[in-house]
Design a protein around this motif. Structure first.
Motif, PDB file in Angstrom:
ATOM      1  N   THR A 163       0.810  -1.218   0.000  1.00 56.86           N
ATOM      2  CA  THR A 163       0.000   0.000   0.000  1.00 56.86           C
ATOM      3  C   THR A 163       0.843   1.267   0.000  1.00 56.86           C
ATOM      4  O   THR A 163       0.315   2.344  -0.266  1.00 56.86           O
ATOM      5  N   ILE A 164       2.117   1.157   0.289  1.00 58.30           N
ATOM      6  CA  ILE A 164       2.991   2.333   0.272  1.00 58.30           C
ATOM      7  C   ILE A 164       3.455   2.642  -1.151  1.00 58.30           C
ATOM      8  O   ILE A 164       3.385   3.775  -1.622  1.00 58.30           O
ATOM      9  N   THR A 165       3.916   1.624  -1.869  1.00 59.75           N
ATOM     10  CA  THR A 165       4.376   1.825  -3.247  1.00 59.75           C
ATOM     11  C   THR A 165       3.235   1.728  -4.255  1.00 59.75           C
ATOM     12  O   THR A 165       3.358   2.190  -5.395  1.00 59.75           O
ATOM     13  N   GLY A 166       2.132   1.105  -3.845  1.00 59.94           N
ATOM     14  CA  GLY A 166       1.024   0.871  -4.761  1.00 59.94           C
ATOM     15  C   GLY A 166       1.131  -0.431  -5.531  1.00 59.94           C
ATOM     16  O   GLY A 166       0.198  -0.808  -6.257  1.00 59.94           O
ATOM     17  N   GLU A 167       2.236  -1.146  -5.358  1.00 58.64           N
ATOM     18  CA  GLU A 167       2.454  -2.387  -6.087  1.00 58.64           C
ATOM     19  C   GLU A 167       1.348  -3.402  -5.798  1.00 58.64           C
ATOM     20  O   GLU A 167       1.023  -3.687  -4.649  1.00 58.64           O
ATOM     21  N   GLY A 168       0.749  -3.926  -6.858  1.00 63.82           N
ATOM     22  CA  GLY A 168      -0.218  -5.008  -6.733  1.00 63.82           C
ATOM     23  C   GLY A 168      -1.602  -4.598  -6.260  1.00 63.82           C
ATOM     24  O   GLY A 168      -2.495  -5.447  -6.184  1.00 63.82           O
ATOM     25  N   LEU A 169      -1.809  -3.319  -5.965  1.00 59.43           N
ATOM     26  CA  LEU A 169      -3.104  -2.911  -5.421  1.00 59.43           C
ATOM     27  C   LEU A 169      -4.238  -3.070  -6.432  1.00 59.43           C
ATOM     28  O   LEU A 169      -5.301  -3.610  -6.112  1.00 59.43           O
ATOM     29  N   SER A 170      -4.030  -2.595  -7.641  1.00 52.39           N
ATOM     30  CA  SER A 170      -5.093  -2.672  -8.648  1.00 52.39           C
ATOM     31  C   SER A 170      -5.510  -4.107  -8.904  1.00 52.39           C
ATOM     32  O   SER A 170      -6.709  -4.423  -8.992  1.00 52.39           O
ATOM     33  N   GLU A 171      -4.515  -4.988  -9.020  1.00 50.29           N
ATOM     34  CA  GLU A 171      -4.816  -6.393  -9.284  1.00 50.29           C
ATOM     35  C   GLU A 171      -5.576  -7.016  -8.113  1.00 50.29           C
ATOM     36  O   GLU A 171      -6.538  -7.776  -8.315  1.00 50.29           O
ATOM     37  N   ALA A 172      -5.167  -6.697  -6.884  1.00 47.46           N
ATOM     38  CA  ALA A 172      -5.819  -7.278  -5.702  1.00 47.46           C
ATOM     39  C   ALA A 172      -7.262  -6.813  -5.575  1.00 47.46           C
ATOM     40  O   ALA A 172      -8.121  -7.550  -5.070  1.00 47.46           O
ATOM     41  N   MET A 173      -7.554  -5.594  -6.025  1.00 51.36           N
ATOM     42  CA  MET A 173      -8.889  -5.036  -5.845  1.00 51.36           C
ATOM     43  C   MET A 173      -9.903  -5.531  -6.863  1.00 51.36           C
ATOM     44  O   MET A 173     -11.110  -5.349  -6.684  1.00 51.36           O
ATOM     45  N   GLU A 174      -9.443  -6.160  -7.936  1.00 48.20           N
ATOM     46  CA  GLU A 174     -10.367  -6.600  -8.986  1.00 48.20           C
ATOM     47  C   GLU A 174     -11.406  -7.575  -8.428  1.00 48.20           C
ATOM     48  O   GLU A 174     -11.069  -8.599  -7.851  1.00 48.20           O
ATOM     49  N   GLY A 175     -12.672  -7.213  -8.582  1.00 47.54           N
ATOM     50  CA  GLY A 175     -13.755  -8.073  -8.136  1.00 47.54           C
ATOM     51  C   GLY A 175     -13.926  -8.167  -6.636  1.00 47.54           C
ATOM     52  O   GLY A 175     -14.664  -9.028  -6.144  1.00 47.54           O
ATOM     53  N   THR A 176     -13.270  -7.278  -5.894  1.00 42.27           N
ATOM     54  CA  THR A 176     -13.305  -7.343  -4.429  1.00 42.27           C
ATOM     55  C   THR A 176     -14.551  -6.635  -3.883  1.00 42.27           C
ATOM     56  O   THR A 176     -14.897  -5.536  -4.314  1.00 42.27           O
ATOM     57  N   ASP A 177     -15.200  -7.282  -2.932  1.00 42.16           N
ATOM     58  CA  ASP A 177     -16.378  -6.700  -2.276  1.00 42.16           C
ATOM     59  C   ASP A 177     -16.010  -5.901  -1.035  1.00 42.16           C
ATOM     60  O   ASP A 177     -16.565  -4.826  -0.785  1.00 42.16           O
ATOM     61  N   VAL A 178     -15.095  -6.450  -0.220  1.00 43.57           N
ATOM     62  CA  VAL A 178     -14.766  -5.867   1.086  1.00 43.57           C
ATOM     63  C   VAL A 178     -13.247  -5.797   1.229  1.00 43.57           C
ATOM     64  O   VAL A 178     -12.545  -6.750   0.886  1.00 43.57           O
ATOM     65  N   VAL A 179     -12.771  -4.671   1.746  1.00 49.08           N
ATOM     66  CA  VAL A 179     -11.356  -4.537   2.092  1.00 49.08           C
ATOM     67  C   VAL A 179     -11.255  -4.259   3.580  1.00 49.08           C
ATOM     68  O   VAL A 179     -11.943  -3.377   4.112  1.00 49.08           O
ATOM     69  N   ILE A 180     -10.403  -5.023   4.264  1.00 50.82           N
ATOM     70  CA  ILE A 180     -10.151  -4.807   5.688  1.00 50.82           C
ATOM     71  C   ILE A 180      -8.710  -4.331   5.829  1.00 50.82           C
ATOM     72  O   ILE A 180      -7.777  -5.047   5.471  1.00 50.82           O
ATOM     73  N   ASP A 181      -8.531  -3.132   6.346  1.00 50.73           N
ATOM     74  CA  ASP A 181      -7.191  -2.559   6.488  1.00 50.73           C
ATOM     75  C   ASP A 181      -6.703  -2.757   7.920  1.00 50.73           C
ATOM     76  O   ASP A 181      -7.140  -2.081   8.847  1.00 50.73           O
ATOM     77  N   LEU A 182      -5.764  -3.696   8.066  1.00 51.83           N
ATOM     78  CA  LEU A 182      -5.170  -3.991   9.373  1.00 51.83           C
ATOM     79  C   LEU A 182      -3.683  -3.664   9.387  1.00 51.83           C
ATOM     80  O   LEU A 182      -2.971  -4.043  10.318  1.00 51.83           O
ATOM     81  N   ALA A 183      -3.212  -2.959   8.361  1.00 53.26           N
ATOM     82  CA  ALA A 183      -1.785  -2.645   8.264  1.00 53.26           C
ATOM     83  C   ALA A 183      -1.375  -1.678   9.364  1.00 53.26           C
ATOM     84  O   ALA A 183      -2.160  -0.828   9.791  1.00 53.26           O
TER      85      ALA A 183
END
Length: 251
Positions: free
Chosen positions: A38-58
């Motif tokens: 989440t700092i560099t943005g790497e992989g975020l777009s791919e991970a979010m595809e088709g996602t209903d819920v995001v839980i931020d525990l970072a």
């Protein structure tokens, strides 16, 4: 549902991932090691595809004032932007009971900024305010250590076990967005200095506890309302004695 857990390999994250998978959901345990940063943005777009819920525990790797602020600002902006683009329907963040009351603490200021970004994002959201975890009692003791004595505030706390936190996060994740805050806490209210004294005694740690009303808690002065929930919190089932009894001998 497809649920992405940011920080999904950490203390709360791993327990939450297991609970959600047991309920039959598709769960991604996202972390830099799994290619989602989440700092560099790497992989975020791919991970979010088709996602209903995001839980931020970072959580920030550093609690230094500038570093922790940069972490939560950068991580929050990147994550929320990716969610908005993907059409995520529920953003959940784990924060701290008393965040708004303890703004002398750099960590709490950063958590407040994180919460403000969520509210301003336009995404449906739930913010979970948790009291301190039993698992962090050692770190709290270390923060007040002065030689062979530990100086801690006698202010009231109502700590919670990580298993109860994971239960609460799971319940919020499978429910409708609150668009507000829910507070969670343990079943026992006790003075911070008293509790840490009990913890050290059980571990056989000979250091003395000094109940010091002027002792700061990660940079902030405390009173009996600072770290305890308001009316109608969700109360966990596990008290200190039960939690400690369940720990490995090495704890």
């Amino acid at each position: 549902m497809k649920i992405v857990v940011i920080g999904g390999t950490g203390l709360i994250g791993s327990k939450t991932v297991n609970r959600l998978r047991a309920l039959g959901h598709e769960v991604i345990a996202a972390s830099p090691n799994s290619g989602v940063n989440t700092i560099t943005g790497e992989g975020l777009s791919e991970a979010m595809e088709g996602t209903d819920v995001v839980i931020d525990l970072a959580n920030s790797p550093s609690f230094e004032d500038k570093a922790v602020m940069e972490f939560f600002e950068t991580s929050g902006r990147n994550l929320l932007a990716a969610e908005a683009k993907a059409g995520v329907r529920h953003h959940i963040a784990l924060s701290v009971v008393g965040t708004e009351r303890l703004q002398d603490s750099g960590y709490m200021r950063a958590k407040q900024v994180q919460e403000n970004l969520i509210r301003q994002s336009g995404l449906p959201f739930s913010i979970i305010h948790s009291t301190q975890f039993f698992e962090f009692l050692g770190s709290i003791a270390a923060s007040g250590a002065k030689g062979e004595a530990i100086h801690l505030s006698p202010a009231a706390v109502q700590p919670i076990a990580s298993d109860d936190v994971a239960d609460a996060v799971t319940a919020v994740a499978v429910g409708a967005p609150l668009n507000g805050i829910v507070e969670i806490a343990g079943p026992e209210r006790v003075g911070l200095a008293t509790l840490v004294g009990r913890y050290l005694a059980k571990k056989g740690d000979p250091r003395s506890i000094v109940a010091d009303p002027h002792a700061l808690y990660f940079g902030a002065a405390l009173n009996d309302q600072s770290l305890v929930p308001g009316p109608n919190p969700r109360i966990g089932k596990i008290d200190f004695e039960t939690w400690f009894a369940g720990q490995a001998v090495s704890v």
